[in-house]
Design a protein around this motif. Sequence first.
Motif, PDB file in Angstrom:
ATOM      1  N   UNK A  84       0.812  -1.220   0.000  1.00 12.96           N
ATOM      2  CA  UNK A  84       0.000   0.000   0.000  1.00 12.96           C
ATOM      3  C   UNK A  84       0.846   1.272   0.000  1.00 12.96           C
ATOM      4  N   UNK A  85       2.044   1.201  -0.576  1.00 12.85           N
ATOM      5  CA  UNK A  85       2.930   2.371  -0.685  1.00 12.85           C
ATOM      6  C   UNK A  85       3.207   3.035   0.665  1.00 12.85           C
ATOM      7  N   UNK A  86       3.478   2.210   1.681  1.00  8.78           N
ATOM      8  CA  UNK A  86       3.853   2.751   2.989  1.00  8.78           C
ATOM      9  C   UNK A  86       2.707   3.272   3.820  1.00  8.78           C
ATOM     10  N   UNK A  99       9.566   2.775   8.296  1.00  4.92           N
ATOM     11  CA  UNK A  99      10.249   1.559   8.736  1.00  4.92           C
ATOM     12  C   UNK A  99      11.728   1.843   8.950  1.00  4.92           C
ATOM     13  N   UNK A 100      12.347   0.954   9.697  1.00  8.11           N
ATOM     14  CA  UNK A 100      13.792   0.942   9.855  1.00  8.11           C
ATOM     15  C   UNK A 100      14.231  -0.496   9.712  1.00  8.11           C
ATOM     16  N   UNK A 102      17.863  -2.536   9.631  1.00  6.58           N
ATOM     17  CA  UNK A 102      19.318  -2.583   9.750  1.00  6.58           C
ATOM     18  C   UNK A 102      19.954  -1.192   9.601  1.00  6.58           C
ATOM     19  N   UNK A 103      19.362  -0.211  10.261  1.00 12.49           N
ATOM     20  CA  UNK A 103      19.916   1.135  10.261  1.00 12.49           C
ATOM     21  C   UNK A 103      19.484   2.022   9.107  1.00 12.49           C
ATOM     22  N   UNK A 104      18.775   1.463   8.159  1.00 17.81           N
ATOM     23  CA  UNK A 104      18.281   2.276   7.029  1.00 17.81           C
ATOM     24  C   UNK A 104      16.788   2.467   7.231  1.00 17.81           C
ATOM     25  N   UNK A 105      16.330   3.715   7.141  1.00 24.15           N
ATOM     26  CA  UNK A 105      14.930   3.973   7.426  1.00 24.15           C
ATOM     27  C   UNK A 105      14.272   4.898   6.440  1.00 24.15           C
ATOM     28  N   UNK A 106      12.953   4.958   6.573  1.00 17.26           N
ATOM     29  CA  UNK A 106      12.163   5.852   5.749  1.00 17.26           C
ATOM     30  C   UNK A 106      10.796   5.283   5.465  1.00 17.26           C
ATOM     31  N   UNK A 107      10.027   6.035   4.709  1.00 14.76           N
ATOM     32  CA  UNK A 107       8.687   5.587   4.309  1.00 14.76           C
ATOM     33  C   UNK A 107       8.838   4.612   3.147  1.00 14.76           C
ATOM     34  N   UNK A 130       7.492   2.716  12.817  1.00 15.02           N
ATOM     35  CA  UNK A 130       7.158   3.906  13.596  1.00 15.02           C
ATOM     36  C   UNK A 130       5.893   4.530  13.011  1.00 15.02           C
ATOM     37  N   UNK A 131       4.934   4.844  13.891  1.00 13.93           N
ATOM     38  CA  UNK A 131       3.659   5.452  13.497  1.00 13.93           C
ATOM     39  C   UNK A 131       3.401   6.638  14.428  1.00 13.93           C
ATOM     40  N   UNK A 132       3.064   7.764  13.850  1.00 14.16           N
ATOM     41  CA  UNK A 132       2.765   8.951  14.662  1.00 14.16           C
ATOM     42  C   UNK A 132       1.453   8.750  15.411  1.00 14.16           C
ATOM     43  N   UNK A 133       1.408   9.190  16.642  1.00 12.55           N
ATOM     44  CA  UNK A 133       0.183   9.134  17.435  1.00 12.55           C
ATOM     45  C   UNK A 133      -0.808  10.173  16.924  1.00 12.55           C
TER      46      UNK A 133
END
Length: 153
Positions: A84-86, A99-100, A102-107, A130-133
Amino acid sequence: MTKFFAKTAAAALIASAIVAPAMAQNASGTIQLKGNVALSCTIAVQDLNQSLALKAGETAKTVGSVTETCNSGSGYKITLASANAGKLKSGNFTIDYSVNYDGQGGALTSQMVVDRATAQFGKKSDLKVTIAASDQYIAGDYADTVTVTIAAK
């Protein structure tokens, strides 16, 4: 004279036996050793079946574990892709997440590629979300599928 001839012949035989090894011709040959190691890249993905606290938010929550093995001498790539494209989806409603790995993260709006420069055997990495509240999320059951693939370079 026969005795003399016999002694001379015996002496010649003994002398030729002593000299013969020094005159032996050397010979050699070669044996080629050959073998092959087939290219093998495998990935084991363990879904930890985590339920996400959407309203309260999540920070780097481990949702899966991945074990990578690839014997490519030039390394390999791990690709993460979202169905679903993040976004977590419930009908027409969505919640963004990042997501993260192995040290690489982003949408995951597009594929995330993690580059491995060398062969690895049994390398373990966690997938964290990670999801914003927010108090403004619309009620519903939200989901997405992240696919993790491995490919030799």
